[in-house]
Motif scaffolding. Structure first.
Motif, PDB file in Angstrom:
ATOM      1  N   UNK A 115       0.856  -1.185   0.000  1.00  8.12           N
ATOM      2  CA  UNK A 115       0.000   0.000   0.000  1.00  8.12           C
ATOM      3  C   UNK A 115       0.890   1.232   0.000  1.00  8.12           C
ATOM      4  N   UNK A 116       0.583   2.190  -0.865  1.00  7.50           N
ATOM      5  CA  UNK A 116       1.216   3.505  -0.789  1.00  7.50           C
ATOM      6  C   UNK A 116       0.508   4.283   0.317  1.00  7.50           C
ATOM      7  N   UNK A 117       1.216   4.512   1.424  1.00  9.57           N
ATOM      8  CA  UNK A 117       0.556   5.105   2.590  1.00  9.57           C
ATOM      9  C   UNK A 117       0.753   6.615   2.693  1.00  9.57           C
ATOM     10  N   UNK A 122      10.137   9.670  -0.618  1.00 11.36           N
ATOM     11  CA  UNK A 122      10.407   8.842  -1.785  1.00 11.36           C
ATOM     12  C   UNK A 122      10.112   7.375  -1.495  1.00 11.36           C
ATOM     13  N   UNK A 123      10.333   6.965  -0.260  1.00  8.47           N
ATOM     14  CA  UNK A 123      10.010   5.601   0.167  1.00  8.47           C
ATOM     15  C   UNK A 123       8.628   5.636   0.815  1.00  8.47           C
ATOM     16  N   UNK A 124       7.597   5.518  -0.005  1.00  7.15           N
ATOM     17  CA  UNK A 124       6.225   5.724   0.470  1.00  7.15           C
ATOM     18  C   UNK A 124       5.377   4.460   0.431  1.00  7.15           C
ATOM     19  N   UNK A 125       6.024   3.287   0.441  1.00  8.44           N
ATOM     20  CA  UNK A 125       5.295   2.022   0.361  1.00  8.44           C
ATOM     21  C   UNK A 125       5.381   1.284   1.692  1.00  8.44           C
ATOM     22  N   UNK A 126       4.290   0.636   2.059  1.00  8.55           N
ATOM     23  CA  UNK A 126       4.242  -0.154   3.295  1.00  8.55           C
ATOM     24  C   UNK A 126       3.708  -1.545   3.000  1.00  8.55           C
TER      25      UNK A 126
END
Length: 535
Positions: free
Chosen positions: A510-512, A519-523
């Motif tokens: 999920x892009x949170x 830049x690191x926006x994924x969980x």
């Protein structure tokens, strides 16, 4: 069930014996690089007149040591190696006793003739490993330094060097890029964006100027609420790569546990300005907070005492079991079956676990997933819970720091035909997704001007010239390199998702937060399948 405890093959006594035998390698101290210009040497100060002041001249500071000496001594304990037999002895005379660097920590010294006694009381003496330690228990493959003969595993490119890619010909590099693009199109589904908020961060957003961390933490807590990870205040929240424990601090506010929750913080080094005291709370009943300074690869989660239900906020240690009668002890020793039954009876129910982390770099995510699955396998045989791990939420980052021998889903790598060598290439090219010195041309006041891409992100890296040159040779502009870097990241991430799904979890990426925030926006978010089917 196999024994996960590590045998005590390196006890304190062994360390002392090694130090006395001279086989213990002293730790390497950090040498501070001096960049100041050399000062003009001043004349030496006069001999100290203060009673019992040490007479050792500190050349760098051009003053005498200010420590106090013993009665009748000329030097303090740290410089007593210079003490000679006579009070007025000549400078070249040998000292009566000799001080040598401590084998455990060379930053201090000890008497040579009293070394054994010093080693037993030295604060730098290696401590005995706790029960929740087992060397490399969470590694998928043997570490490079402990590989058996004939077992070859290529190390990942954690050193930041790009020679591994420079060795490829242009045709090989183009073929590898085409393979990555095809695999991404085949195996990586569309990733949705779920940006949420949580009132636990409302006050912080009002008082800080740079609120990007608050936005990230608020969205993570909002997604935890969406996945029902905050509804049970008796949960044990384990923060991996905790650092100061800031995420757990706001998690405590979100849970509003009133001292009923448990917070376990895991990190390799103890940082400064920790939030541990804030996690305890201000109420009469404090929350149970425990920090474990340990590498995640060696952590046996099932042996962490704080996970036991009989260890509460008021009872911070496992209760001491009453001694059995002599007759009961003798009966327990009669046969193996009775011993096994006794061990079965000794099992203590564990609390539900929720694993969290905000930006768990590289291979740390892989060994964390392995640690959780190992814990699940151990507890499933005994636990009454549908799943011992109630939820997993990890904000991912720094795929260029991944290791092949740490990656948990080796079967997925075989399925998509990624060799250990190609895994290194994959991790290396993933850095293109977060390079901050890539530029694009924009029109400013009617004139073209190059603008930097990336922004100030704590996990962004500087692209090296060799990687830029490789991208130029194969006609990849900065958008193409960024896109390829993201494809490399998502391939590694989808293997992690599949690994959790194979072990009974409903997992997804999920892009949170948006890309402008980080830049690191994924969980990576996962809950047991039983929990999703019942809701």
């Amino acid at each position: 069930m196999s024994d996960t405890k590590r045998p005590h093959d390196n006890t304190q006594a062994d360390a002392v014996a090694q130090a006395l035998a001279g086989t213990l390698e002293p730790p390497v101290l950090n040498q501070r690089r001096r960049t100041k210009r050399q000062k003009v040497q001043a004349p030496p100060p006069p001999i100290p007149t203060r009673p019992r002041q040490c007479h050792f001249l500190l050349i760098g500071k051009n003053k005498y040591c200010s420590l106090t000496t013993k009665l009748g001594a000329k030097f303090c304990g740290e410089h007593s190696m210079l003490e000679t037999t006579g009070a007025s002895s000549e400078p070249g005379q040998e000292p009566a006793r000799k001080r040598i660097p401590c084998p455990f920590d060379p930053s201090h010294t000890a008497w040579e003739d009293d070394l054994k006694a010093h080693l037993f009381r030295c604060n730098a003496r290696p401590k005995e490993n706790p029960s929740n330690y087992s060397l490399d228990i969470n590694l998928t493959l043997p570490a490079p330094e402990r590989q058996p003969a004939g077992f070859e595993v290529l190390e990942s490119s954690t050193s930041g060097k790009s020679e591994v890619l420079a060795e490829l010909t242009q045709e090989q590099l183009v073929a590898l890029i085409k393979k990555i693009q095809d695999l991404h199109a085949k195996h990586v589904p569309e990733i949705r964006t779920v940006i949420l908020d949580h009132p636990a961060l409302d006050e912080r957003k009002k008082i800080v100027k740079n609120i990007k961390h608050a936005h990230q933490q608020a969205s993570l807590l909002g997604n935890m609420k969406r996945l029902n990870m905050l509804d049970d205040p008796s949960t044990c929240y384990v923060e991996f790569g905790a650092g100061r424990g800031e995420l757990s601090n706001y998690l405590k506010i979100a849970v509003d546990d009133h001292g009923t929750a448990t917070f376990v913080l895991v990190d390799r080094t103890p940082p400064r300005n920790k939030f541990d005291s804030a996690l305890l709370g201000m109420e009469e009943i404090k929350s149970l907070v425990k920090r474990h300074t340990m590498d995640i690869k060696d952590l046996v989660l099932a042996e962490v005492p704080e996970l036991r239900r009989d260890v509460t906020a008021t009872q911070r240690e496992p209760p001491v079991k009453a001694e059995k009668d002599t007759q009961d002890v003798e009966e327990a020793k009669d046969g193996e079956e009775e011993t096994a039954a006794s061990k079965e009876a000794e099992y203590v129910e564990k609390k539900p676990v929720v694993a969290i982390s905000k930006h768990l770099c590289g291979g740390a995510t892989d060994i964390t997933l392995k640690c959780l699955i190992n814990y699940q396998k151990t507890e499933t045989e005994h636990s009454k819970l549908p799943s011992p791990v109630k939820g997993i939420l990890i904000a991912l980052c720094c795929h260029q720091l991944c290791h092949h021998y740490m990656y948990p889903n080796q079967e997925f790598l075989k399925e998509i035909d990624i060799s250990p060598e190609e895994f290194v290439y994959l991790t290396r090219m993933s850095s293109w997704a977060v390079c901050v010195n890539q530029t694009k041309t924009e029109t400013v006041d009617g004139a073209p001007e190059k603008q930097p891409i990336g922004g100030d992100d704590e996990h962004s890296i500087v692209a090296d010239k060799e990687l830029d040159q490789l991208g130029s040779n194969i006609a990849l502009d900065f958008q193409g390199r960024e896109r390829l870097g993201l494809q490399c990241k998502r391939l590694l991430d989808i293997g992690r998702v599949r690994y959790l799904k194979e072990h009974g979890y409903d997992a997804e990426l999920v892009y949170y937060v948006d890309k402008e925030t980080s830049l690191e926006n994924l969980a990576l978010m996962a809950v047991p399948v039983a929990a999703t089917s019942s809701t």
